[in-house]
Design an enzyme around this catalytic site. Structure first.
Site, PDB file in Angstrom:
ATOM      1  N   ASN A 299      78.588  -7.311  69.204  1.00 21.30           N
ATOM      2  CA  ASN A 299      80.015  -7.019  69.192  1.00 21.30           C
ATOM      3  C   ASN A 299      80.393  -6.348  70.508  1.00 21.30           C
ATOM      4  O   ASN A 299      79.730  -5.412  70.945  1.00 21.30           O
ATOM      5  CB  ASN A 299      80.328  -6.088  68.003  1.00 21.30           C
ATOM      6  CG  ASN A 299      81.797  -5.787  67.862  1.00 21.30           C
ATOM      7  OD1 ASN A 299      82.622  -6.351  68.563  1.00 21.30           O
ATOM      8  ND2 ASN A 299      82.130  -4.888  66.958  1.00 21.30           N
TER       9      ASN A 299
ATOM     10  N   GLY B  19      78.602  -0.796  59.812  1.00 19.16           N
ATOM     11  CA  GLY B  19      78.077  -1.684  58.791  1.00 19.16           C
ATOM     12  C   GLY B  19      76.558  -1.679  58.768  1.00 19.16           C
ATOM     13  O   GLY B  19      75.893  -1.058  59.595  1.00 19.16           O
TER      14      GLY B  19
ATOM     15  N   SER C  86      78.016  -4.867  61.856  1.00 17.43           N
ATOM     16  CA  SER C  86      78.555  -4.746  63.204  1.00 17.43           C
ATOM     17  C   SER C  86      79.026  -6.110  63.717  1.00 17.43           C
ATOM     18  O   SER C  86      78.308  -7.098  63.635  1.00 17.43           O
ATOM     19  CB  SER C  86      77.480  -4.194  64.147  1.00 17.43           C
ATOM     20  OG  SER C  86      77.971  -4.089  65.457  1.00 17.43           O
ATOM     21  N   GLY C  87      80.261  -6.157  64.224  1.00 19.91           N
ATOM     22  CA  GLY C  87      80.819  -7.401  64.743  1.00 19.91           C
ATOM     23  C   GLY C  87      81.597  -8.200  63.721  1.00 19.91           C
ATOM     24  O   GLY C  87      82.089  -9.291  64.024  1.00 19.91           O
TER      25      GLY C  87
ATOM     26  N   THR D  96      86.796  -2.662  62.987  1.00 23.12           N
ATOM     27  CA  THR D  96      87.674  -1.859  63.843  1.00 23.12           C
ATOM     28  C   THR D  96      89.049  -2.504  63.995  1.00 23.12           C
ATOM     29  O   THR D  96      90.089  -1.835  63.914  1.00 23.12           O
ATOM     30  CB  THR D  96      87.026  -1.665  65.226  1.00 23.12           C
ATOM     31  OG1 THR D  96      85.768  -1.000  65.067  1.00 23.12           O
ATOM     32  CG2 THR D  96      87.920  -0.840  66.133  1.00 23.12           C
TER      33      THR D  96
ATOM     34  N   GLU E 280      72.869  -2.490  59.383  1.00 18.79           N
ATOM     35  CA  GLU E 280      72.268  -2.930  60.638  1.00 18.79           C
ATOM     36  C   GLU E 280      70.781  -3.230  60.471  1.00 18.79           C
ATOM     37  O   GLU E 280      70.040  -2.445  59.858  1.00 18.79           O
ATOM     38  CB  GLU E 280      72.444  -1.865  61.734  1.00 18.79           C
ATOM     39  CG  GLU E 280      73.886  -1.681  62.163  1.00 18.79           C
ATOM     40  CD  GLU E 280      74.042  -0.748  63.346  1.00 18.79           C
ATOM     41  OE1 GLU E 280      75.127  -0.751  63.955  1.00 18.79           O
ATOM     42  OE2 GLU E 280      73.082  -0.020  63.662  1.00 18.79           O
TER      43      GLU E 280
ATOM     44  N   SER F 207      81.942  -2.456  69.473  1.00 12.36           N
ATOM     45  CA  SER F 207      81.296  -1.950  68.263  1.00 12.36           C
ATOM     46  C   SER F 207      81.514  -0.450  68.127  1.00 12.36           C
ATOM     47  O   SER F 207      81.298   0.318  69.071  1.00 12.36           O
ATOM     48  CB  SER F 207      79.793  -2.256  68.310  1.00 12.36           C
ATOM     49  OG  SER F 207      79.144  -1.697  67.195  1.00 12.36           O
ATOM     50  N   SER F 208      81.937  -0.015  66.938  1.00 10.94           N
ATOM     51  CA  SER F 208      82.088   1.421  66.677  1.00 10.94           C
ATOM     52  C   SER F 208      80.700   2.025  66.528  1.00 10.94           C
ATOM     53  O   SER F 208      79.943   1.641  65.642  1.00 10.94           O
ATOM     54  CB  SER F 208      82.894   1.650  65.391  1.00 10.94           C
ATOM     55  OG  SER F 208      84.204   1.175  65.537  1.00 10.94           O
TER      56      SER F 208
END
Length: 964
Positions: free
Chosen positions: A156, A395, A104-105, A109, A397, A159-160
């Site tokens: 992020n 991603g 994440s981050g 995306t 985590e 973040s998705s």
């Protein structure tokens, strides 16, 4: 190989590292990040480092640089991988996919958006309206899904919080004709709880911050926290409004309009859009509901909120209150209403909020699919429908508190990592076998054991979780953990405090640890059972289905079931997710994959900071070093013979500019032998394999040197071509202009002759006749032409010749001397007027002059000069003008005169025996005869000689003007 970049930017391809080690890998990654090179290749894999700043490398100019180019022809870029996937799909009629992974981050995306932007930019060159419509909706769908599926986390800002796989369908011409979106595991728990410093989904903030006042009034929401407590609760102690305004990197106001416009473009109706806003508002108000107890009765403490929710859901207030406080249970034929406890009511409220948001999100995805899916496509008529898939999924985590969602996300990453290694290895092995190159076995970490730990039937963690959920009676998370300890006690990648009593990082009856390929992760079993069951009371489903809002009715079709109707046990959340991951991996495995591996350089979102340990951990769990080793197994680089020859043929005289060898393979062999690299390469059936990076660097250096020479040669040839083309155009223009002027003058003269044909018989000799309009070149002579004719018509031939001579003098010496003697009469014979001599002129064009000659001893002597139409004579006046020297005029190459008032003249001859004289005997004194001398010479020769003398004279006079 990527386009050869200067070594100051590091290696553009990790395969070209001199030594494959983690230290060299990290050093090269850091160097490229610090130099602003955020993309690096591993063969056909792109490693992307989040720059945390805007970069001007995604515009139209950059797109054109990568369009239709091979990977190694340009520096590493996302556009290169997107173009490679598109070319494979279009040229080989093969389905492809681009898998974007990372934590994440890390920029996943944004990477997916740039890839979509590139594909949209290079397709539909014919600008077909339907294709443009599809492209526009595919791009707009990203905006909508980000609003409802993304949120700000501590790592992020965008973040998705769901996984997305989008298939883009193309017709036989390579133009997009539709698509389909699959979404995976929306983190719906974020609706009711966020960790400190984080936000819920963007959609809530966009509506509350920028929604029009009329909309907010209809939703019973106010921006002023003092008016309503909507912002204070919302399942969080953090003010929604203040948190939204504090995030400078998030433009909720601007995003609201963009999302609303995008939904309209996609095809959402006004009623559907209004329903979406009402669902969001309902969830907001559900967060404000509190329950109390009056004896044995559970009550809603703020009952006014129930009326608001009933209005938003288009249902009766009493139905909402009953669904919140009671649960309808069927026992045989009897139906009873069982009252909730305050705890059960709170659980039902939260479950309803989560379910409404998830169902709304899935409905939005379904509506987008209804619009963008390919319809009425017949492969027999329209050709094969090919696909490019783009996977943007969460991603790996590791949080402070890792629960069911993190476990599912990390399992997903295990599956994708397994697929990545398998496909890369398989591709390499198949390529070696296809080309006839011996395959060398590669040792790598196979994470199949971790995948089995999670999904294996009867023994995996998901199976144990499902079994615990199906047990009769009170089932707790502690029971689930006991089942894990019992079945996985001997597994090398699983442990808990019971199995490792000395490990104080684990809590008794709460935590277990899984050793993932990316590292160890401790999970808390708290909430696993509830989240896996994902229980939503049937009363809520019936409430929403019976709403008078048709859109809500469509979202909840299962609400039409009768209370007494028996249904199958629904699948658990873990089983649904596992099945979707297996289907996703099978879908990706049947496509030709391309990878983008995203890395997060630091946790503080700094564009300058590269945290070594942070990045090293990501490199390890992404398996990037194993990827390099697989790619470097035996040969660092391989290229098809035509492509290799096209790039390096200028190095060898046998291949430049074209070769005459039997095949391109033989030409490549000849080239490499000439460079001395035949021991470092292997020749496949269609490709040449290069063993070490050093060979490739040497080839690039030689190519760079030769390209410079070729460019200079091409520039020379092209500039010469341009100059010749320009000269031809100018010459043609001059010829056309001259012919046109001549034509206009002739036409004018004919017109004048016609009009003045009978003027002699007219009384006024034609003064009343109107002159025709002359062409531009003759316009200034319009008034003078008649009087000029009147002047010259009665002139004798000798006078006409003198006029022509004056004209020739004026043309040759104009602006060169102050006095040319044009105002006086040119006598021609000046010896008769001189007291020292008396000789008559020989002819009409002859010129007799009294001069002083400067001899080679720099002494002046009186002489006479006679110029006829063929010769120039020098005569001695003291000997009855006896000719001393005769010079044919064709031997005279030019004359030189000074720009002053003196009468000095130099006659230049072919034998370089120049005659230097000074004219004298002018009457009156100060008169100039230079002009008359030049005119007589020019008129005494042929046109060819006159032109030569005239040009030569101008040049010589100019030279004299520059002498001191």
């Amino acid at each position: 190989m990527a386009e050869h970049e200067s070594l100051e930017f590091g290696k553009a391809d990790f395969v070209l590292l001199d030594n494959v080690s983690l230290e060299e890998f990290m050093a090269n990654l850091k160097l490229r990040f610090e130099k602003g090179r955020i993309y690096t290749y591993i063969g056909e894999v792109v490693v992307s480092v989040n720059p945390y700043r805007a970069m001007n490398i995604y515009g139209r100019d950059t797109i054109e640089q990568y369009k239709g180019r091979e990977l190694y022809e340009r520096p590493p870029h996302l556009f290169a991988i997107a173009d490679a996937a598109y070319k494979a799909m279009k040229r080989r009629n093969k389905d492809t996919c681009i898998v974007i992974s990372g934590e994440s981050g890390a920029g996943k995306t944004e990477a997916s958006k740039y890839i979509m932007q590139y594909i949209a930019a290079i397709t539909n060159p014919g600008q077909r309206a339907e294709v443009e419509r599809v492209k526009n909706m595919l791009l707009k769908s990203n905006c909508v899904l980000e609003a409802f599926g993304n949120a700000k986390t501590n790592r992020n800002d965008n973040s998705s919080r769901f996984g997305k796989y989008m298939d883009i369908n193309f017709d036989f011409k390579g133009d997009p004709i539709g698509g389909h979106i699959n979404n995976y595991l929306l983190e719906k728990s974020r609706v009711i709880f966020q960790q400190e410093g984080e936000r819920s989904f963007h959609s809530f903030y966009q509506v509350c911050v920028r929604g029009p006042e009329s909309l907010l009034r209809s939703l019973h929401v106010s921006k002023d926290p003092t008016v309503t407590n909507t912002f204070q609760l919302f399942y969080s102690a953090i003010s929604l409004l203040s948190l939204s305004l504090s995030q400078s990197s998030i433009d909720d106001g601007g995003d609201f309009k963009a999302v609303a416009d995008a939904m309209k473009v996609i095809g959402f109706t006004a009623d559907e859009l209004q329903t979406v806003y009402k669902v969001l508002a309902t969830i907001l108000h559900l967060g404000n509901l509190t329950f109390g107890v009056d004896g044995d009765t559970t009550l809603i403490e703020n009952s006014k909120v129930v009326a608001v929710i009933g209005d938003l859901l288009a249902t009766k207030e009493e139905n909402v209150e009953k669904a919140l406080l009671y649960r309808t249970v069927a026992t045989g034929r009897d139906v009873i209403d069982k009252q909730h406890t305050a705890q059960e009511a709170s659980y039902g409220r939260d479950a309803l909020a989560k379910a409404m948001y998830e169902r709304m999100f899935c409905w939005i995805v379904g509506r987008i699919n209804d619009v963008i899916e390919v319809k009425n496509y017949d492969a027999k008529v329209h050709g094969k429908n090919t696909v490019i898939g783009v996977l943007d999924i969460y991603g790996f985590e590791i949080f402070q508190n890792n629960s069911f969602e993190q476990f599912c996300i990390n399992y997903c990453n295990e599956k994708l990592q397994q697929l990545f290694i398998q496909l890369v290895l398989r591709q390499e092995q198949e390529e070696y076998q296809r080309e006839g190159i011996p395959w060398k076995h590669i040792d790598f970490f196979n994470n199949q054991i971790i995948v089995d730990l999670v999904e294996l039937q009867h023994k995996g963690i998901f199976s144990v979780l499902d079994e615990a959920c199906m047990n009769v009676g009170k089932v707790t998370d502690k029971v689930f953990l006991q089942g894990l300890n019992s079945k996985l006690a001997n597994h090398a990648h699983y442990t808990s405090r019971k199995l490792s009593p000395t490990d104080k990082s684990l809590e008794f009856d709460r935590d277990f640890r899984v050793r993932h390929y990316a590292g160890n992760v401790v999970y808390s079993v708290v909430g696993f059972i509830d989240k896996n069951k994902d229980t939503l009371f049937q009363d809520f489903k019936r409430l929403l289905y019976n709403s008078s809002n048709p859109v809500l009715k469509v979202m909840w079709p299962e609400g039409k079931l009768k209370i007494t109707e028996v249904t199958k046990r629904p699948l658990t959340a873990a089983t649904i997710f596992k099945n979707s991951m297996i289907a996703l991996v099978e879908n990706l495995a049947c496509k030709e994959p391309y990878y983008v591996r995203c890395i997060k350089p630091n946790d503080v979102k700094s564009p300058l900071l590269f945290e070594h340990e942070r990045c090293r951990h990501q490199v390890e769990y992404l398996g990037l070093l194993e990827n390099v080793r697989v790619r470097r197994a035996g040969f660092a680089n391989r290229q098809e013979y035509p492509r290799f020859l096209q790039r390096y043929k200028m190095i060898s005289e046998f291949t430049w500019p074209n070769h005459d060898l039997p095949s391109e393979k033989e030409a490549v062999k000849k080239l490499l032998q000439g460079c001395g690299f035949e021991q470092d390469v292997a020749y496949g059936k269609t490709k040449v394999f290069i063993r070490t990076p050093r060979t490739l660097f040497c080839l690039e250096e030689q190519r760079t040197e030769m390209v410079g020479r070729i460019v200079l040669f091409l520039q020379k040839v092209w500039r010469g071509t341009i100059a010749r083309m320009r000269y031809r155009r100018m010459r043609a223009a001059a010829i056309i202009l001259r012919a046109y002027r001549r034509f206009k003058v002739k036409s004018y003269i004919k017109d004048v002759n016609r009009k003045f044909k009978n003027v002699r018989s007219m009384k006024d000799h034609g003064k009343h006749v109107k002159w025709p309009t002359p062409p531009k070149v003759l316009r200034r002579f319009e008034e003078a032409l008649w009087w000029a004719w009147m002047l010259i018509k009665d002139m004798t031939p000798e006078e006409k010749l003198r006029i022509r001579a004056k004209g020739a003098t004026l043309e040759a010496l104009k602006d060169q001397r102050p006095d040319l003697g044009l105002q006086r009469t040119w006598e021609g014979n000046y010896l008769v007027t001189n007291s020292q001599c008396c000789v008559s002129p020989v002819g009409a064009t002859d010129e007799d002059l009294c001069v002083s000659q400067i001899n080679r001893f720099h002494k002046a002597e009186d002489r006479a000069v006679l110029i006829t139409d063929r010769h120039l004579y020098k005569m001695d006046p003291l000997k009855q003008y006896k000719p001393m020297k005769s010079i044919p005029l064709y031997n005279v190459t030019g004359i030189s005169v000074s720009p002053g008032k003196d009468q000095l003249v130099v006659f230049h001859t072919k034998d370089s025996r120049d005659l230097v004289v000074c004219l004298k005997g002018m009457m009156p004194a100060g008169d100039s005869r230079i002009g008359e001398l030049v005119g007589t010479l020019l008129m005494g020769e042929s046109v060819c000689l006159s032109t030569r003398l005239s040009v030569c004279l101008r040049m010589l006079v100019t030279c004299v003007c520059r002498e001191p």
